[in-house]
Scaffold this motif. Structure first.
Motif, PDB file in Angstrom:
ATOM      1  N   GLY A 128       1.116  -1.658   0.013  1.00  0.00           N
ATOM      2  CA  GLY A 128       0.226  -0.135   0.289  1.00  0.00           C
ATOM      3  C   GLY A 128       0.687   1.158   0.128  1.00  0.00           C
ATOM      4  O   GLY A 128       1.238   1.809   0.972  1.00  0.00           O
ATOM      5  N   TYR A 129       0.631   1.704  -1.056  1.00  0.00           N
ATOM      6  CA  TYR A 129       1.238   3.109  -1.210  1.00  0.00           C
ATOM      7  C   TYR A 129       1.232   4.128  -1.057  1.00  0.00           C
ATOM      8  O   TYR A 129       0.165   4.885  -1.762  1.00  0.00           O
ATOM      9  CB  TYR A 129       2.303   3.558  -2.593  1.00  0.00           C
ATOM     10  CG  TYR A 129       3.535   3.901  -3.137  1.00  0.00           C
ATOM     11  CD1 TYR A 129       4.691   4.507  -2.503  1.00  0.00           C
ATOM     12  CD2 TYR A 129       3.028   5.255  -4.372  1.00  0.00           C
ATOM     13  CE1 TYR A 129       5.301   5.411  -2.923  1.00  0.00           C
ATOM     14  CE2 TYR A 129       3.858   5.678  -5.104  1.00  0.00           C
ATOM     15  CZ  TYR A 129       5.130   5.953  -3.944  1.00  0.00           C
ATOM     16  OH  TYR A 129       5.946   6.371  -4.239  1.00  0.00           O
ATOM     17  N   ILE A 130       1.090   5.414   0.303  1.00  0.00           N
ATOM     18  CA  ILE A 130       0.744   6.507   0.351  1.00  0.00           C
ATOM     19  C   ILE A 130       2.281   7.883  -0.041  1.00  0.00           C
ATOM     20  O   ILE A 130       2.598   7.728   0.981  1.00  0.00           O
ATOM     21  CB  ILE A 130       0.596   6.190   1.475  1.00  0.00           C
ATOM     22  CG1 ILE A 130      -0.811   5.160   2.351  1.00  0.00           C
ATOM     23  CG2 ILE A 130      -0.328   7.703   2.258  1.00  0.00           C
ATOM     24  CD1 ILE A 130      -0.948   4.934   3.429  1.00  0.00           C
ATOM     25  N   LEU A 131       1.582   8.354  -0.792  1.00  0.00           N
ATOM     26  CA  LEU A 131       2.160   9.709  -0.978  1.00  0.00           C
ATOM     27  C   LEU A 131       1.656  10.720  -0.136  1.00  0.00           C
ATOM     28  O   LEU A 131       0.712  11.096   0.323  1.00  0.00           O
ATOM     29  CB  LEU A 131       2.248  10.307  -2.591  1.00  0.00           C
ATOM     30  CG  LEU A 131       2.804  11.234  -3.043  1.00  0.00           C
ATOM     31  CD1 LEU A 131       3.869  11.163  -2.647  1.00  0.00           C
ATOM     32  CD2 LEU A 131       2.057  11.644  -4.484  1.00  0.00           C
ATOM     33  N   ILE A 132       3.024  11.537   0.579  1.00  0.00           N
ATOM     34  CA  ILE A 132       2.383  12.450   1.169  1.00  0.00           C
ATOM     35  C   ILE A 132       3.116  14.173   1.273  1.00  0.00           C
ATOM     36  O   ILE A 132       3.992  13.613   0.529  1.00  0.00           O
ATOM     37  CB  ILE A 132       3.087  12.341   2.578  1.00  0.00           C
ATOM     38  CG1 ILE A 132       2.339  10.768   3.934  1.00  0.00           C
ATOM     39  CG2 ILE A 132       2.923  13.121   3.931  1.00  0.00           C
ATOM     40  CD1 ILE A 132       1.635  10.695   3.582  1.00  0.00           C
ATOM     41  N   GLU A 133       1.820  14.557   1.630  1.00  0.00           N
ATOM     42  CA  GLU A 133       2.175  16.628   0.858  1.00  0.00           C
ATOM     43  C   GLU A 133       4.038  16.791   1.538  1.00  0.00           C
ATOM     44  O   GLU A 133       4.239  16.328   2.819  1.00  0.00           O
ATOM     45  CB  GLU A 133       1.810  17.308   1.875  1.00  0.00           C
ATOM     46  CG  GLU A 133       1.972  18.973   0.826  1.00  0.00           C
ATOM     47  CD  GLU A 133       0.790  19.804   1.654  1.00  0.00           C
ATOM     48  OE1 GLU A 133       0.724  20.934   1.927  1.00  0.00           O
ATOM     49  OE2 GLU A 133      -0.011  18.867   2.572  1.00  0.00           O
ATOM     50  N   SER A 134       4.814  17.559   0.528  1.00  0.00           N
ATOM     51  CA  SER A 134       6.231  17.204   1.203  1.00  0.00           C
ATOM     52  C   SER A 134       6.818  18.856   0.718  1.00  0.00           C
ATOM     53  O   SER A 134       7.664  18.926   0.816  1.00  0.00           O
ATOM     54  CB  SER A 134       7.032  16.359   0.526  1.00  0.00           C
ATOM     55  OG  SER A 134       6.817  16.518  -1.058  1.00  0.00           O
ATOM     56  N   LEU A 156      -6.142  11.135   8.811  1.00  0.00           N
ATOM     57  CA  LEU A 156      -6.144  10.316   7.439  1.00  0.00           C
ATOM     58  C   LEU A 156      -5.006   9.431   7.001  1.00  0.00           C
ATOM     59  O   LEU A 156      -5.873   7.941   6.491  1.00  0.00           O
ATOM     60  CB  LEU A 156      -6.343  11.245   6.336  1.00  0.00           C
ATOM     61  CG  LEU A 156      -6.540  11.406   4.929  1.00  0.00           C
ATOM     62  CD1 LEU A 156      -7.667   9.980   4.781  1.00  0.00           C
ATOM     63  CD2 LEU A 156      -6.773  12.886   4.280  1.00  0.00           C
ATOM     64  N   ALA A 157      -4.111   9.934   7.500  1.00  0.00           N
ATOM     65  CA  ALA A 157      -2.734   9.020   7.231  1.00  0.00           C
ATOM     66  C   ALA A 157      -2.848   7.405   7.721  1.00  0.00           C
ATOM     67  O   ALA A 157      -2.799   6.686   6.767  1.00  0.00           O
ATOM     68  CB  ALA A 157      -1.368   9.647   7.393  1.00  0.00           C
ATOM     69  N   LEU A 158      -3.165   7.809   8.621  1.00  0.00           N
ATOM     70  CA  LEU A 158      -3.307   6.191   9.355  1.00  0.00           C
ATOM     71  C   LEU A 158      -4.522   5.538   9.555  1.00  0.00           C
ATOM     72  O   LEU A 158      -4.635   4.287   9.370  1.00  0.00           O
ATOM     73  CB  LEU A 158      -3.418   6.856  10.903  1.00  0.00           C
ATOM     74  CG  LEU A 158      -3.453   5.733  12.173  1.00  0.00           C
ATOM     75  CD1 LEU A 158      -2.724   4.311  12.392  1.00  0.00           C
ATOM     76  CD2 LEU A 158      -4.117   6.480  13.630  1.00  0.00           C
ATOM     77  N   ALA A 159      -5.630   5.882   9.317  1.00  0.00           N
ATOM     78  CA  ALA A 159      -6.761   5.059   8.327  1.00  0.00           C
ATOM     79  C   ALA A 159      -6.648   4.957   6.989  1.00  0.00           C
ATOM     80  O   ALA A 159      -6.664   3.918   7.113  1.00  0.00           O
ATOM     81  CB  ALA A 159      -8.217   6.297   8.427  1.00  0.00           C
ATOM     82  N   THR A 160      -5.733   5.880   6.555  1.00  0.00           N
ATOM     83  CA  THR A 160      -5.547   5.362   4.379  1.00  0.00           C
ATOM     84  C   THR A 160      -4.307   3.753   5.305  1.00  0.00           C
ATOM     85  O   THR A 160      -4.414   3.022   3.776  1.00  0.00           O
ATOM     86  CB  THR A 160      -4.326   6.393   3.959  1.00  0.00           C
ATOM     87  OG1 THR A 160      -5.647   7.246   3.572  1.00  0.00           O
ATOM     88  CG2 THR A 160      -4.243   5.698   2.538  1.00  0.00           C
ATOM     89  N   ALA A 161      -3.533   3.924   6.124  1.00  0.00           N
ATOM     90  CA  ALA A 161      -2.395   3.170   5.785  1.00  0.00           C
ATOM     91  C   ALA A 161      -3.395   1.886   6.439  1.00  0.00           C
ATOM     92  O   ALA A 161      -3.480   0.637   5.876  1.00  0.00           O
ATOM     93  CB  ALA A 161      -1.121   3.363   7.539  1.00  0.00           C
ATOM     94  N   GLN A 162      -4.566   1.755   7.838  1.00  0.00           N
ATOM     95  CA  GLN A 162      -4.701   0.672   8.016  1.00  0.00           C
ATOM     96  C   GLN A 162      -5.473  -0.171   7.325  1.00  0.00           C
ATOM     97  O   GLN A 162      -6.633  -0.895   6.723  1.00  0.00           O
ATOM     98  CB  GLN A 162      -5.826   1.607   9.290  1.00  0.00           C
ATOM     99  CG  GLN A 162      -4.681   1.724  10.337  1.00  0.00           C
ATOM    100  CD  GLN A 162      -5.372   2.324  11.453  1.00  0.00           C
ATOM    101  OE1 GLN A 162      -6.807   2.734  11.437  1.00  0.00           O
ATOM    102  NE2 GLN A 162      -4.892   2.114  12.758  1.00  0.00           N
ATOM    103  N   ALA A 163      -6.515   0.781   5.739  1.00  0.00           N
ATOM    104  CA  ALA A 163      -7.061   0.139   4.824  1.00  0.00           C
ATOM    105  C   ALA A 163      -6.394  -0.253   4.342  1.00  0.00           C
ATOM    106  O   ALA A 163      -7.422  -1.272   3.347  1.00  0.00           O
ATOM    107  CB  ALA A 163      -7.602   1.242   4.314  1.00  0.00           C
ATOM    108  N   GLY A 164      -5.723  -0.128   3.934  1.00  0.00           N
ATOM    109  CA  GLY A 164      -3.879  -0.798   2.778  1.00  0.00           C
ATOM    110  C   GLY A 164      -4.092  -2.381   3.917  1.00  0.00           C
ATOM    111  O   GLY A 164      -3.748  -3.146   3.067  1.00  0.00           O
TER     112      GLY A 164
END
Length: 238
Positions: A128-134, A156-164
């Motif tokens: 699961g690949y999650i792009l973060i604002e940089s 939101l980052a956590l929920a996305t990771a947990q969804a993955g």
């Protein structure tokens, strides 16, 4: 070679931190690969990742063969699209860009890659690949036509990771992007690391050894260094 994913899991259990150097084929001169690999051999790297958002040259197979002639580290494909697959590597991160909503990067490229992957012996590691604002538009953002997650929205980052993780991904990869001005926030790394069971990869925007250590201390299991090493092959010399 022993199952690479099993090795990553075992390293996580033993709190052994891993380090991958990401090589972009478009930025490599085949004539200087031996020198490049010599620098990697002298580094703490445990893996070599190969790939890029857009790879335009056609040296992938030859590059991997040359690396294997000079180095025993496992080679893992980090593909931007199905054209970046080589049966010369040991494994592939089968990426789904779960931070974005572009169906091409959620499932379409993966579907197109399957007939090619079925003809190889590559170990396939669902990621699961999650792009973060940089702080700047990265090549991943530009090519994938997706927006990164707000670096301040930790929930939101956590929920996305947990969804993955719930979808069955074997790894979560928090990525600030190639050449990022800012790395993934340490608080975000810590929050995700504490709330998912699968190994956590972190990359993008890490410019020095302290940055690597900070990511480890926050909970990253494997850190990826790309641009910083490209710009200075002596990055690990202290």
């Amino acid at each position: 070679m022993e199952n690479l994913y099993s090795q990553i899991i075992q390293a996580k259990r033993n709190n052994q931190k891993l380090l991958a150097i990401l090589l972009d084929p478009d930025k490599i001169d085949l004539n200087t690969v031996a020198e490049l690999i010599s620098k990697i051999d002298q580094s703490p790297a445990t893996h070599i990742f190969i790939g890029g958002s857009q790879v335009e040259n056609n040296i992938l197979d030859e590059l991997i063969v040359k690396i294997k002639q000079n180095c025993n580290l496992p080679i893992v494909l980090f593909p931007g699209n199905p054209s970046q697959i080589s049966d010369k590597a040991d494994a592939i991160l089968f990426l789904s860009l779960i931070s974005g909503r572009n169906p091409d990067y959620l499932i379409e490229h993966q579907v197109k890659a399957v007939p090619v992957l079925k003809q190889t012996q590559l170990e396939i590691i669902s990621t699961g690949y999650i792009l973060i604002e940089s702080g700047t538009e990265t090549s991943v953002e530009r090519v994938s036509k997706t927006q990164p997650l707000d670096r301040n929205n930790l929930d939101l980052a956590l929920a996305t990771a947990q969804a993955g993780e719930m979808l069955g991904n074997k790894l979560i990869y928090l990525e600030a992007g190639s050449g990022a001005k800012q790395a993934v926030p340490l608080k975000m790394i810590a929050l995700v690391a504490q709330n998912v069971e699968i190994p956590l990869l972190v990359g993008g925007g890490i410019v020095d050894l302290q940055g690597i250590q900070n990511a480890y201390d926050s909970g990253a299991d494997l850190v990826i260094i790309g641009t910083a090493f490209e710009n200075d092959n002596n990055f690990f010399n202290v």
